[in-house]
Design a protein around this motif. Structure first.
Motif, PDB file in Angstrom:
ATOM      1  N   ILE A   1      -5.081 -26.870  -2.789  1.00  0.00           N
ATOM      2  CA  ILE A   1      -4.386 -25.578  -2.738  1.00  0.00           C
ATOM      3  C   ILE A   1      -4.265 -24.969  -4.120  1.00  0.00           C
ATOM      4  O   ILE A   1      -4.609 -23.806  -4.351  1.00  0.00           O
ATOM      5  CB  ILE A   1      -2.989 -25.737  -2.094  1.00  0.00           C
ATOM      6  N   PHE A   2      -3.806 -25.781  -5.073  1.00  0.00           N
ATOM      7  CA  PHE A   2      -3.559 -25.244  -6.401  1.00  0.00           C
ATOM      8  C   PHE A   2      -4.840 -25.059  -7.216  1.00  0.00           C
ATOM      9  O   PHE A   2      -4.841 -24.361  -8.225  1.00  0.00           O
ATOM     10  CB  PHE A   2      -2.572 -26.139  -7.157  1.00  0.00           C
ATOM     11  N   SER A   3      -5.910 -25.677  -6.770  1.00  0.00           N
ATOM     12  CA  SER A   3      -7.178 -25.470  -7.452  1.00  0.00           C
ATOM     13  C   SER A   3      -7.866 -24.200  -6.995  1.00  0.00           C
ATOM     14  O   SER A   3      -8.836 -23.759  -7.601  1.00  0.00           O
ATOM     15  CB  SER A   3      -8.107 -26.669  -7.211  1.00  0.00           C
TER      16      SER A   3
ATOM     17  N   ILE B   1      -3.808 -19.284  -3.191  1.00  0.00           N
ATOM     18  CA  ILE B   1      -2.430 -19.084  -3.647  1.00  0.00           C
ATOM     19  C   ILE B   1      -2.070 -17.613  -3.614  1.00  0.00           C
ATOM     20  O   ILE B   1      -0.991 -17.223  -3.137  1.00  0.00           O
ATOM     21  CB  ILE B   1      -2.250 -19.646  -5.069  1.00  0.00           C
ATOM     22  N   LEU B   2      -2.980 -16.790  -4.106  1.00  0.00           N
ATOM     23  CA  LEU B   2      -2.734 -15.345  -4.120  1.00  0.00           C
ATOM     24  C   LEU B   2      -2.598 -14.792  -2.715  1.00  0.00           C
ATOM     25  O   LEU B   2      -1.702 -13.982  -2.426  1.00  0.00           O
ATOM     26  CB  LEU B   2      -3.867 -14.641  -4.861  1.00  0.00           C
ATOM     27  N   LEU B   3      -3.471 -15.247  -1.806  1.00  0.00           N
ATOM     28  CA  LEU B   3      -3.416 -14.789  -0.421  1.00  0.00           C
ATOM     29  C   LEU B   3      -2.107 -15.176   0.234  1.00  0.00           C
ATOM     30  O   LEU B   3      -1.475 -14.371   0.925  1.00  0.00           O
ATOM     31  CB  LEU B   3      -4.600 -15.370   0.361  1.00  0.00           C
ATOM     32  N   LEU B   4      -1.685 -16.434   0.037  1.00  0.00           N
ATOM     33  CA  LEU B   4      -0.419 -16.898   0.598  1.00  0.00           C
ATOM     34  C   LEU B   4       0.744 -16.074   0.061  1.00  0.00           C
ATOM     35  O   LEU B   4       1.642 -15.670   0.822  1.00  0.00           O
ATOM     36  CB  LEU B   4      -0.220 -18.378   0.260  1.00  0.00           C
ATOM     37  N   PHE B   5       0.724 -15.818  -1.229  1.00  0.00           N
ATOM     38  CA  PHE B   5       1.775 -15.007  -1.843  1.00  0.00           C
ATOM     39  C   PHE B   5       1.801 -13.602  -1.251  1.00  0.00           C
ATOM     40  O   PHE B   5       2.874 -13.059  -0.941  1.00  0.00           O
ATOM     41  CB  PHE B   5       1.550 -14.940  -3.357  1.00  0.00           C
ATOM     42  N   LEU B   6       0.632 -13.003  -1.064  1.00  0.00           N
ATOM     43  CA  LEU B   6       0.555 -11.643  -0.513  1.00  0.00           C
ATOM     44  C   LEU B   6       1.064 -11.594   0.924  1.00  0.00           C
ATOM     45  O   LEU B   6       1.762 -10.654   1.310  1.00  0.00           O
ATOM     46  CB  LEU B   6      -0.892 -11.139  -0.573  1.00  0.00           C
TER      47      LEU B   6
END
Length: 358
Positions: free
Chosen positions: A13-15, A20-25
């Motif tokens: 996930i963190f790589s 990460i950006l998609l999840l945040f959006l």
């Protein structure tokens, strides 16, 4: 083993910064929608639940039900459950669940389609399975499948364990604890189907407000139950535990599968085949619900015989065509094309979400 899987998942996930950006959006969009809804329609938080409805839909259906039974008393026979047909419907339900899970598995791990085709399947095809599966479960909630109510309840519990997520809107909780609950809503009307008076006074026939209302539909449902009706969630402890274990295991081993499955359950509320605004708008003045009698009923267990359902909730939807055949004068075809009507209601100034204006 599990620790290794957790570490691998976290690293993957963190790589991937895009994930990460998609999840945040996604989380940001959900948060923004909630805030917009609350700011726009906060009036419902201050309105007494007794005054939420302009008219009681169920009173209209009760009057019709008495008139229909007086003229056609043989309709009462349609309320008798047929356990063999119930078993057949149950088998169909679980076949549908297997097919949906198979498509999701292939979509995530096997098929190498272009992104546009995957998006089409996720947004348009899989939600249809969600809608049909919900319809079969809906029958258990009204105890129209088996004579023994415990058997209906058991089927809801099994479906929750296999398919749903053990939340307030799981099959078990929604169908047995919330749906048509006169004790908490002061009406047996489906208490999430259409806007309340104060919401309708804001929405009117403005397309952007209608779309906003539709986008916020899932959040609005949870808000109604938690904040307005203060309906306690009653889920068996074992169901909660199994659901949590299931979700944890899916996160660890098949996270993509879980995301798409959950997402398609959410997306069904926005799908034009979902039985919502088209069925509850007054297309004819004073006619509180509508039915569609087209080909879509063949694949949805007669889901769109909606007036028939509200008239006789104890009749399984497999018998709704027979009900209409017995009493045709009570069931005019007000919806000619369900899909087109869905978009007309949302986008045309000739419609509010509760009635046709001209």
């Amino acid at each position: 083993m599990i620790n290794i899987q957790i570490i691998k998942l976290i690293k993957s996930i963190f790589s991937n910064k895009k994930k990460i950006l998609l999840l945040f959006l996604v989380l940001l969009v959900v948060f923004i929608l909630k805030q917009i809804y609350l700011n726009t329609f906060k009036c419902i938080l201050n309105e007494k639940k007794d005054n939420l409805y302009e008219k009681n839909i169920e009173l209209w259906h009760e009057k019709r039900r008495n008139q229909i039974l007086e003229k056609y008393p043989q309709i009462k026979k349609l309320e008798i459950q047929d356990s063999w047909l119930g078993i057949f419907d149950t088998i169909k339900l679980y076949i549908l669940i297997i097919i949906k899970f198979y498509i999701i598995y292939k979509l995530v791990y096997v098929w190498k389609f272009k992104l546009i085709y995957k998006v089409l399947i996720i947004f348009m095809i899989l939600p249809i399975f969600s809608i049909i599966i919900a319809q079969y479960n809906h029958e258990y909630g009204h105890n129209t499948v088996f004579k023994n109510q415990n058997n209906n309840k058991l089927c809801l519990l099994i479906t929750d364990v296999i398919y749903y997520f053990g939340t307030a809107f799981s099959t078990y909780a929604y169908m047995h604890e919330f749906h048509h609950d006169v004790n908490y809503s002061n009406t047996e009307k489906d208490i999430t189907a259409i806007p309340y008076n104060c919401e309708e006074s804001i929405i009117k026939n403005k397309w952007h407000y209608k779309i906003l209302y539709q986008l916020c539909h899932p959040y609005r449902n949870s808000l109604l139950y938690e904040k307005i009706f203060k309906k306690p969630v009653k889920l068996p402890l074992f169901l909660k535990l199994i659901s949590y274990i299931k979700i944890i295991l899916m996160i660890l081993f098949i996270p993509e599968f879980l995301i798409i499955h959950y997402f398609t359950e959410l997306i069904q509320f926005y799908h034009p085949m979902y039985p919502s605004i088209s069925e509850h708008i007054q297309l004819k003045p004073g006619h509180m619900t509508n039915s569609y009698y087209g080909i879509l009923n063949k694949i949805t267990h007669n889901l769109y015989y909606h007036t028939e359902h509200h008239d006789f909730k104890k009749i399984n939807s497999r018998y709704h065509p027979q009900l209409r055949k017995i009493a045709p004068e009570f069931y005019p075809e007000l919806i000619k094309n369900k899909i087109i009507l869905f978009y007309k209601i949302l986008l045309s100034p000739n419609y509010t979400l509760t009635r046709k204006l001209n």
